[in-house]
Design an enzyme around this catalytic site. Structure first.
Site, PDB file in Angstrom:
ATOM      1  N   ARG A 190      -5.930   0.561  -1.631  1.00 33.44           N
ATOM      2  CA  ARG A 190      -6.564  -0.300  -2.633  1.00 33.44           C
ATOM      3  C   ARG A 190      -6.724  -1.672  -2.007  1.00 33.44           C
ATOM      4  O   ARG A 190      -5.755  -2.406  -1.851  1.00 33.44           O
ATOM      5  CB  ARG A 190      -5.686  -0.348  -3.891  1.00 33.44           C
ATOM      6  CG  ARG A 190      -5.906  -1.556  -4.768  1.00 33.44           C
ATOM      7  CD  ARG A 190      -5.320  -1.416  -6.137  1.00 33.44           C
ATOM      8  NE  ARG A 190      -3.859  -1.400  -6.204  1.00 33.44           N
ATOM      9  CZ  ARG A 190      -3.068  -2.465  -6.033  1.00 33.44           C
ATOM     10  NH1 ARG A 190      -3.579  -3.627  -5.724  1.00 33.44           N
ATOM     11  NH2 ARG A 190      -1.761  -2.346  -6.146  1.00 33.44           N
TER      12      ARG A 190
ATOM     13  N   HIS B  53      -4.769  -4.566  -8.350  1.00 32.74           N
ATOM     14  CA  HIS B  53      -4.497  -3.344  -9.123  1.00 32.74           C
ATOM     15  C   HIS B  53      -5.440  -3.263 -10.320  1.00 32.74           C
ATOM     16  O   HIS B  53      -6.157  -2.292 -10.522  1.00 32.74           O
ATOM     17  CB  HIS B  53      -3.042  -3.308  -9.599  1.00 32.74           C
ATOM     18  CG  HIS B  53      -2.804  -2.299 -10.671  1.00 32.74           C
ATOM     19  ND1 HIS B  53      -2.787  -0.956 -10.422  1.00 32.74           N
ATOM     20  CD2 HIS B  53      -2.647  -2.436 -12.008  1.00 32.74           C
ATOM     21  CE1 HIS B  53      -2.603  -0.300 -11.569  1.00 32.74           C
ATOM     22  NE2 HIS B  53      -2.522  -1.177 -12.539  1.00 32.74           N
TER      23      HIS B  53
ATOM     24  N   TYR C  45       3.336  -9.179  -3.867  1.00 28.55           N
ATOM     25  CA  TYR C  45       4.080  -8.041  -3.329  1.00 28.55           C
ATOM     26  C   TYR C  45       3.562  -7.475  -2.004  1.00 28.55           C
ATOM     27  O   TYR C  45       4.160  -6.560  -1.465  1.00 28.55           O
ATOM     28  CB  TYR C  45       4.173  -6.916  -4.377  1.00 28.55           C
ATOM     29  CG  TYR C  45       2.828  -6.495  -4.983  1.00 28.55           C
ATOM     30  CD1 TYR C  45       1.974  -5.649  -4.285  1.00 28.55           C
ATOM     31  CD2 TYR C  45       2.441  -6.945  -6.237  1.00 28.55           C
ATOM     32  CE1 TYR C  45       0.764  -5.272  -4.833  1.00 28.55           C
ATOM     33  CE2 TYR C  45       1.226  -6.563  -6.797  1.00 28.55           C
ATOM     34  CZ  TYR C  45       0.395  -5.725  -6.091  1.00 28.55           C
ATOM     35  OH  TYR C  45      -0.800  -5.354  -6.627  1.00 28.55           O
TER      36      TYR C  45
HETATM   37  C1  LIG Z   1       2.519   6.468 -18.381  1.00 32.17           C
HETATM   38  C2  LIG Z   1       2.112   5.143 -17.881  1.00 32.17           C
HETATM   39  N1  LIG Z   1       3.049   4.290 -17.452  1.00 32.17           N
HETATM   40  C3  LIG Z   1       2.696   3.071 -17.000  1.00 32.17           C
HETATM   41  C4  LIG Z   1       1.396   2.692 -16.962  1.00 32.17           C
HETATM   42  C5  LIG Z   1       1.011   1.319 -16.451  1.00 32.17           C
HETATM   43  N2  LIG Z   1       0.324   1.489 -15.186  1.00 32.17           N
HETATM   44  C6  LIG Z   1      -1.009   1.555 -15.107  1.00 32.17           C
HETATM   45  S1  LIG Z   1      -1.538   1.929 -13.592  1.00 32.17           S
HETATM   46  C7  LIG Z   1       0.025   1.975 -12.982  1.00 32.17           C
HETATM   47  C8  LIG Z   1       0.240   2.301 -11.550  1.00 32.17           C
HETATM   48  C9  LIG Z   1      -0.453   3.557 -11.177  1.00 32.17           C
HETATM   49  O1  LIG Z   1      -0.262   3.809  -9.835  1.00 32.17           O
HETATM   50  P1  LIG Z   1      -0.994   5.006  -9.117  1.00 32.17           P
HETATM   51  O2  LIG Z   1      -0.724   6.273  -9.830  1.00 32.17           O
HETATM   52  O3  LIG Z   1      -0.638   4.939  -7.687  1.00 32.17           O
HETATM   53  O4  LIG Z   1      -2.533   4.698  -9.327  1.00 32.17           O
HETATM   54  P2  LIG Z   1      -3.345   3.410  -8.818  1.00 32.17           P
HETATM   55  O5  LIG Z   1      -3.218   2.391  -9.885  1.00 32.17           O
HETATM   56  O6  LIG Z   1      -2.771   2.977  -7.535  1.00 32.17           O
HETATM   57  O7  LIG Z   1      -4.742   3.889  -8.688  1.00 32.17           O
HETATM   58  C10 LIG Z   1       0.946   1.703 -13.975  1.00 32.17           C
HETATM   59  C11 LIG Z   1       2.391   1.641 -13.788  1.00 32.17           C
HETATM   60  C12 LIG Z   1       0.448   3.612 -17.431  1.00 32.17           C
HETATM   61  N3  LIG Z   1      -0.862   3.339 -17.437  1.00 32.17           N
HETATM   62  N4  LIG Z   1       0.825   4.836 -17.871  1.00 32.17           N
END
Ligand SMILES: Cc1ncc(C[n+]2csc(CCOP(=O)(O)OP(=O)(O)O)c2C)c(N)n1
Ligand SMILES: [Mg+2]
Lengths: 325, 378
Positions: free
Chosen positions: B258, B262, B271
């Protein structure tokens, strides 16, 4: 010190961690990032990554592991990033955190706090704007706390951390930066399960909590100015266990009540509050108790949020109907 | 009784075809027709340009928070481009480029991020689910869709997207287990972009790869260079064909990055280092594919302007959206509104009819923005 709610909560966490080595913080992005709302800012630098834990992305394990830590005697303060994602750990809360004391007949208990941001008003996508306090308030064995400002947020969080039972602690996102308030340096506590009368009045009782308290207070001011009606405003602070005595005493005086919350109306906290008033103050009632709550529809998209979240005009309309009954 | 190694032993492959220095493994190079290559390139470019444009729209308050895709174009398009329109695509929340490939109008996506649920409504014939925000929760749906397709005797394949962080959630493991046990035609595409907000992969899992998690559930997993659109395409085609032929599920781990924030509410400087970002910027999927096409003489003049014009036109359509009708909040809550909810609708209608009694100071003050968010004019 004048602090906003984020800073006030951070102060409570820092001081409790300084006071008690058993207190630790875990959740998604709570360490290096300091939490997506910065409530845990700087704690990892102060207390290390053993006590402020950036967990993998799994709410069930955050709560489940916290249950284990609590059974061992630690005091985890976990963060669920948004209350909308707590359904992923609902089973750990309902099946275990809430029940261990009873199940083990007092041998074990879960002295733990689950903090989560809740509520709307921040132009956020689905699952980032909802209010779900009713689910937790309904579970025996849990306490459900919702502060309405920096000072009571700090004091209630300290009390929650020191409470021997599991506490669900909701933080209204709309309040995080809404106001700054004088917060004393020395740790301050507020009893859980006790509501506060934040405005005295004799004509009508407005009952609310969290971000909706401001709406209730503004409505009360307008009623005084425009209608010459003095509304008493009650800030629940703890949704469960409900401070039934304070509610009943107020309505015995005013004879009228309007309950305001952001959660959908049906089967929400308003229903329990109304039932409780009926049970204890029925003969004092001059009008049916009214509820002003979100409509019974799933998340509506932030472009239309104001159509459903209670606002001052809606509270005024309900209050006036109640007064005119 | 001795300890005996169990057969079969497992291996995990990493697939790379076109690396960041432009080296090409001609033996593995997929035989994509020129038109297909050009289409892929256009979609990657559009994904990138739109992403940059959306970040600006968000900063200006014209849309709300969203999850940018910069750096992940190859992972999304190399995979989704192997689907037929009749196959199913199940996104999470960071698949803008893949969604556009599947036919989501850009203006509709913008509408979604501006807080209108209308933007989340798939077209009638579209075999796509909408954006799912709770991490990993869409994965069991993909398995259910795949089961249903199989049950009906249809040869549709389901492709589901998620991130590295999602592999920590129970729903991921439960979905993978069901997929293995039911042997359904589903392709799990993990965009391992190294970060889940502020949590790096090494704090997310102690596994050497994400791909190997498939082995525990009894189906193949493969790791690919997710910034190499040819490798992603080759691995995805293989997985989709296997699924369609009754060979069951596959997990594809696209190793990518990415490059941006985020979401627009995030500050990555808290971070991760600029050096890390710069190192991955060197492996940009778009740069390498541009060079590949240049060598093949397939780069079209004026493509960038064309793509920008398409985006500008979509933004114009989006901005022409009439203001939200508040009553629409009741339109899709139930097939038929229960009487008490219908009464709530009437109450709202009456409130809207009433002459506006609100003084300015009775209005909700504008909500405090989440960190990083700006106020909106919409
Ligand atoms: C069940 C849940 N917990 C927390 C969140 C908050 N949240 C949104 S995206 C994210 C990180 C997701 O990481 P990843 O799966 O690696 O996907 P990326 O964002 O890197 O595409 C979090 C913690 C959420 N959307 N859903
Ligand atoms: Mg990720």
């Amino acid at each position: 010190m004048k602090l906003n709610m984020v800073k006030a909560l951070n102060l409570a966490l820092r001081q409790e961690m300084e006071r008690d080595r058993d207190v630790l913080v875990l959740g998604e992005d709570v360490g290096v990032d300091g939490g997506v709302f910065r409530v845990t800012e700087d704690l990892q630098r102060r207390f290390g990554s053993q006590r402020v834990i950036d967990s993998p992305l799994a709410e069930a394990a955050i709560i489940g592991a916290s249950v284990g830590m609590a059974l061992y005697g630690l005091k985890p303060v976990c963060e669920i990033q948004f209350s909308g994602f707590a359904f992923q750990c609902f089973h750990q809360i309902e099946n275990h955190a809430a029940r261990y004391r009873q199940r083990s007949q007092g041998r074990f208990h879960c002295a733990m706090v689950v903090r989560m941001p809740y509520g709307g008003g921040v132009r956020a996508l689905e699952h980032h704007s909802e209010s779900e306090e009713q689910f937790y308030a309904h579970i025996p064995g849990l306490k459900m706390v919702i502060p309405s400002g920096p000072r009571n947020a700090r004091a209630l969080l300290v009390s929650a951390i020191r409470d021997p039972d599991p506490v669900i602690f909701f933080e209204a996102k709309g309040l995080y930066h809404a106001a700054r308030e004088e917060v004393p340096d020395d740790p301050e506590m507020m009893p859980l399960g006790r509501a506060q009368i934040v405005r005295e009045g004799r004509d009508l009782t407005l009952i609310s909590y969290g971000a909706m308290l401001r709406v209730a207070r503004e409505a009360a001011d307008t009623l005084a100015q425009e209608d010459g009606a003095e509304a008493e405003v009650i800030d629940l602070l703890t949704v469960a266990p409900l401070d039934r005595a304070t509610l009943a005493a107020s309505v015995q005086k005013t004879g009228r009540a309007v309950i305001i919350h952001e959660a959908p109306q049906s089967f929400g906290p308003g229903a329990e509050i109304a039932a409780s008033i009926m049970e204890r103050a029925f003969l004092s009632l001059e009008a049916p108790i009214k509820r002003v709550a979100a409509y019974d529809v799933p998340f509506v998209g932030f472009a239309r949020e104001r159509a459903t979240v209670p606002d001052v005009p809606r509270v005024l309309a309900a209050a006036r109907e109640t007064l005119a009954f | 009784m001795p300890r005996t190694p169990l057969e079969p032993r497992f291996t995990i492959e990493h697939l790379s075809i076109l690396d960041s220095d432009g080296n090409l493994d001609t033996a593995l190079e997929p035989d994509l027709p020129a038109d297909e290559l050009k289409r892929l390139y256009r979609a990657m470019l559009l994904g990138r340009r739109l992403d940059e444009r959306m970040v600006r729209l968000q900063r200006q308050g014209r849309i709300g928070t969203f999850a940018p895709i910069k750096g992940q174009e190859a992972s999304q398009l190399g995979s989704v481009s192997t689907l037929r329109p009749t196959d199913w695509m199940v996104p999470s929340f960071r698949e803008t480029a893949a969604m556009i490939w599947r036919g989501w109008p850009i203006d509709k996506l913008l509408l979604f991020f501006a807080g209108f649920l209308e933007g989340g409504q798939p077209a009638p014939a579209q075999h796509d689910l909408g954006i799912t925000i709770p991490v990993a929760t869409q994965l069991p749906h993909a398995v259910g869709l795949a089961y249903a397709a199989q049950y009906r005797g249809e040869d549709a394949v389901v492709m589901a997207f998620f991130g590295d962080g999602a592999t920590s959630e129970g729903d991921f493991h439960e979905a993978a287990n069901f997929a293995g046990v039911w042997h359904v035609p589903v392709v799990f595409v993990c965009q391992n972009n190294q970060w889940a907000i502020s949590v790096p992969l090494k704090k997310q899992t102690h596994s050497r790869t994400i791909a190997q998690k498939a082995l525990a559930y009894g189906f193949p997993g493969i790791q690919v260079d997710g910034n190499d659109v040819l490798a992603v395409h080759a691995a995805s085609r293989e997985a989709v064909e296997r699924a369609r032929a009754g060979g069951g599920p596959t997990l594809i781990e696209c190793v990518t990055y990415r490059l941006g924030v985020h979401t627009t509410a995030d500050d990555p400087t808290k971070y991760r280092t600029d050096e890390e970002v710069a190192e991955w910027a060197r492996k940009d999927p778009l740069t390498r594919f541009t060079e590949y096409l240049r060598k093949k003489n397939l780069l079209e003049d004026g493509l960038e302007a064309q793509v920008d014009a398409e985006i500008a036109e979509a933004i114009r359509r989006f901005e022409a959206t009439p203001p939200p009708d508040p009553l629409a909040i009741f339109a899709h809550a139930y097939a038929e509104l229960p009487p008490d909810v219908a009464a709530q609708r009437r109450e709202l209608a009456e409130r809207l009819q009433a002459p506006p009694p609100r003084r300015a100071d009775e209005e909700h003050p504008p909500a405090p923005p989440m960190r990083g968010q700006r106020m909106t004019r919409r």
